[in-house]
Scaffold this motif. Structure first.
Motif, PDB file in Angstrom:
ATOM      1  N   VAL A 292       0.851  -1.203   0.000  1.00  0.00           N
ATOM      2  CA  VAL A 292       0.000   0.000   0.000  1.00  0.00           C
ATOM      3  C   VAL A 292       0.879   1.243   0.000  1.00  0.00           C
ATOM      4  O   VAL A 292       0.640   2.191  -0.753  1.00  0.00           O
ATOM      5  N   THR A 293       1.923   1.222   0.827  1.00  0.00           N
ATOM      6  CA  THR A 293       2.852   2.373   0.874  1.00  0.00           C
ATOM      7  C   THR A 293       3.410   2.645  -0.519  1.00  0.00           C
ATOM      8  O   THR A 293       3.414   3.781  -0.998  1.00  0.00           O
ATOM      9  N   ARG A 294       3.789   1.576  -1.219  1.00  0.00           N
ATOM     10  CA  ARG A 294       4.356   1.734  -2.573  1.00  0.00           C
ATOM     11  C   ARG A 294       3.291   2.237  -3.550  1.00  0.00           C
ATOM     12  O   ARG A 294       3.544   3.135  -4.360  1.00  0.00           O
ATOM     13  N   ASP A 295       2.091   1.717  -3.411  1.00  0.00           N
ATOM     14  CA  ASP A 295       1.001   2.125  -4.318  1.00  0.00           C
ATOM     15  C   ASP A 295       0.697   3.615  -4.150  1.00  0.00           C
ATOM     16  O   ASP A 295       0.519   4.355  -5.107  1.00  0.00           O
ATOM     17  N   LEU A 296       0.691   4.078  -2.886  1.00  0.00           N
ATOM     18  CA  LEU A 296       0.416   5.503  -2.640  1.00  0.00           C
ATOM     19  C   LEU A 296       1.527   6.365  -3.245  1.00  0.00           C
ATOM     20  O   LEU A 296       1.261   7.401  -3.861  1.00  0.00           O
ATOM     21  N   GLU A 297       2.788   5.899  -3.105  1.00  0.00           N
ATOM     22  CA  GLU A 297       3.925   6.639  -3.714  1.00  0.00           C
ATOM     23  C   GLU A 297       3.704   6.748  -5.221  1.00  0.00           C
ATOM     24  O   GLU A 297       3.809   7.811  -5.803  1.00  0.00           O
ATOM     25  N   ILE A 301       0.383  10.127  -3.868  1.00  0.00           N
ATOM     26  CA  ILE A 301      -0.386  10.500  -2.657  1.00  0.00           C
ATOM     27  C   ILE A 301       0.582  10.500  -1.474  1.00  0.00           C
ATOM     28  O   ILE A 301       1.180   9.480  -1.135  1.00  0.00           O
ATOM     29  N   HIS A 302       0.754  11.684  -0.866  1.00  0.00           N
ATOM     30  CA  HIS A 302       1.688  11.781   0.275  1.00  0.00           C
ATOM     31  C   HIS A 302       0.881  12.063   1.538  1.00  0.00           C
ATOM     32  O   HIS A 302       0.202  13.086   1.633  1.00  0.00           O
ATOM     33  N   ILE A 303       0.921  11.142   2.475  1.00  0.00           N
ATOM     34  CA  ILE A 303       0.174  11.327   3.725  1.00  0.00           C
ATOM     35  C   ILE A 303       1.044  12.059   4.731  1.00  0.00           C
ATOM     36  O   ILE A 303       2.175  11.668   5.005  1.00  0.00           O
ATOM     37  N   GLU A 304       0.517  13.177   5.266  1.00  0.00           N
ATOM     38  CA  GLU A 304       1.217  13.909   6.329  1.00  0.00           C
ATOM     39  C   GLU A 304       1.118  13.091   7.621  1.00  0.00           C
ATOM     40  O   GLU A 304       0.017  12.869   8.128  1.00  0.00           O
ATOM     41  N   MET A 305       2.254  12.617   8.143  1.00  0.00           N
ATOM     42  CA  MET A 305       2.241  11.896   9.412  1.00  0.00           C
ATOM     43  C   MET A 305       3.019  12.708  10.432  1.00  0.00           C
ATOM     44  O   MET A 305       4.049  13.292  10.104  1.00  0.00           O
TER      45      MET A 305
END
Ligand code: BGP
Length: 486
Positions: A292-297, A301-305
């Motif tokens: 999922v992390t790779r798919d978002l990249e 899509i960059h999630i602010e954490m």
């Protein structure tokens, strides 16, 4: 000699409802409007025109914020559970229910979401409700977020997109844990946390037209991350405030089959299933799956954490996995595959399965498949907290002969028993809409799920009288014999 499959003796048989679909009393005793109160209020739009009806406009939001009352729309009324809960709980007790799943309407406790003081009338209502359940030996199973976000909060922050909503939600949940710690053991954080993708406003107060630069996906994943963090913080607080409490995540389980053994169909189906499981993965494993992390990249899509988010997720995973199951889906990459009209999630027709009047494909074996898959993946206790058949029931001479609903549940209960016999740990089963309530997807009253009929039609007319259906007496027998006599 092989043992006959059976349910564990402490199996929690029961039913499920949600505040926004049952309570009504949407703007009395201090309750503020919730997102649910806005989506269903459309001036001069017949409930028969469900697509328009479910549309969201600034006008109906403005009216809801003004507390404008409107008796035309039953969704705003639900089935008046707010005033009739003692009568309804008595019927659930008569059926023998051991558990009842309900939700706490956030805006009944904090009307705007950020009020300096809580609404004591709202807190008192749920204290009375849970006390009455305890008096009747019905275990409360409480959902903290079931599409009832305060409308003021969603308008101020564009729903869960803003980090401040995490703090507001944690504050609301801590208030509930403190006030109900002697009454409630079982808690669910977010109902169908995955539905933020399908219904951003209803579930998370995110208005896609307000999304920055229209990148709704970016806001939806940011909102989802905030919900994951909130769920973990709430799990932490629940365990600290209520020793022995059990916190579950809640997933829309969409068991999906490939329409052919063509490798492209199988790959497309695998991706659908992995995407569906992702929402529980984070709450069970405490981290984002690497795919999922790779798919978002790849999708930009960059999630602010915030610093500490990863540790929060990892340290506060759930105790059990709950899910809704209504149907299975079928996926195909072939252009000729017949897609089911209407609701986008329904996929393509499965030639081997019947469907409900709303096109939901009825698949009891699919429930067993889901149970085996979820238990093997998570190895945590499972709880089926929504399952049922929406149907157009008819009253004939004061009776409702809903054999189709009895057949539906008999077939699904049999598959649960088989899964338990094969080693799956199942805590219980709360049938959706154990009493007729308002449909979330269509705002219809005529899409009935209950063992108890409620006299109200799609336009809100009716006496609201309650009638026992044939299935009421059948379920009563199933519970009394712990599933031995179905
Ligand atoms: C689920 C919701 C429930 C309930 C159920 C049945 O997604 O969690 O609130 O509404 O769907 O769907 P419907 O009411 O649209 O028939």
């Amino acid at each position: 000699m092989t043992s006959k499959p059976s349910f564990p003796k402490n199996f929690l048989w029961g039913g499920a409802i949600a505040a926004n679909q049952a309570e009504g009393a949407w703007n009395i005793d201090g309750k503020g409007p919730s997102v649910a109160d806005a989506i269903t209020w459309k001036p001069n739009v017949s409930l028969k025109d469900y697509s328009a009806h479910m549309a969201l406009t600034d006008e109906n939001i403005a009216d809801a914020l003004k507390g404008k009352n409107d008796e035309l729309y039953p969704k705003r009324r639900g089935i008046d559970f707010y005033h009739r809960y003692k009568e309804d709980l008595a019927l659930f007790a008569e059926m023998g229910c051991k558990v009842l799943r309900v939700s706490i309407a956030w805006s009944r406790i904090f009307p705007t979401g950020e009020d300096s003081e809580p609404n004591e009338a709202g807190l008192a209502f749920y204290h009375d409700l849970f006390s009455e359940m305890r008096r009747l030996n019905i275990e409360p199973l409480v959902t903290l977020s079931h599409y009832e976000m305060p409308l003021v909060l969603s308008e101020k922050y564009n729903g869960w997109v803003h980090r401040n909503v995490v703090d507001a939600f944690v504050r609301f949940c801590r208030m509930c844990f403190e006030r109900y710690k002697d009454l409630v053991v079982y808690w669910l954080t977010f109902n169908e946390i995955d539905s933020i993708r399908r219904h951003p406003f209803t579930t998370a107060g995110i208005r896609e037209e307000k999304s920055a630069e229209g990148c709704a996906e970016q806001d939806i994943y940011q909102g989802l991350h905030h919900q994951f963090v909130a769920s973990a913080l709430v799990t932490r607080d629940c365990h600290a405030i209520i020793p022995g409490s059990q916190v579950g995540c809640m997933l829309t389980k969409l068991t999906t089959y490939p329409r052919t053994c063509k490798p492209e169909d199988v790959e497309a189906t695998l991706k659908k299933n992995l995407e569906n499981l992702f929402y529980a993965d984070v709450q069970v494993f405490g981290a984002y799956p690497p795919l999922v992390t790779r798919d978002l990249e790849r999708r930009g899509i960059h999630i602010e954490m915030q610093p500490g988010d990863a540790e929060t997720l990892r340290a506060n995973t759930v105790d059990f996995v709950s899910f809704s199951y209504y149907m299975s889906l079928t996926e195909s990459t072939q252009p000729d595959a017949e897609r089911i009209p209407g609701n986008t999630i329904l996929g393509v027709k499965n030639p081997y399965l019947p469907a409900s009047e709303w096109g939901w494909q009825i698949d009891p074996v699919g429930l067993k498949i889901s149970l085996l898959e979820l238990y093997d993946r998570y190895q945590k206790p499972l709880f089926i907290v929504e399952c049922g058949l929406g149907a157009k029931d008819e009253v004939v001479a004061g009776k409702i002969h809903d054999d189709y609903r009895i057949d539906y549940f008999r077939a699904h209960f049999e598959q649960v028993k088989n899964a338990i016999d094969e080693g799956v740990e199942v805590m219980g089963f709360t049938t959706w809409g154990a009493i007729d309530i308002i449909s979330a997807g269509t705002s219809q009253m005529s899409k009935r799920y209950g063992f108890i009929y409620v006299d109200q039609d799609d336009e809100g007319a009716g006496s609201l009288a309650r009638l026992r259906k044939d299935s009421f007496y059948w379920y009563q027998k199933v519970i009394a014999t712990n599933g031995a006599d179905m």
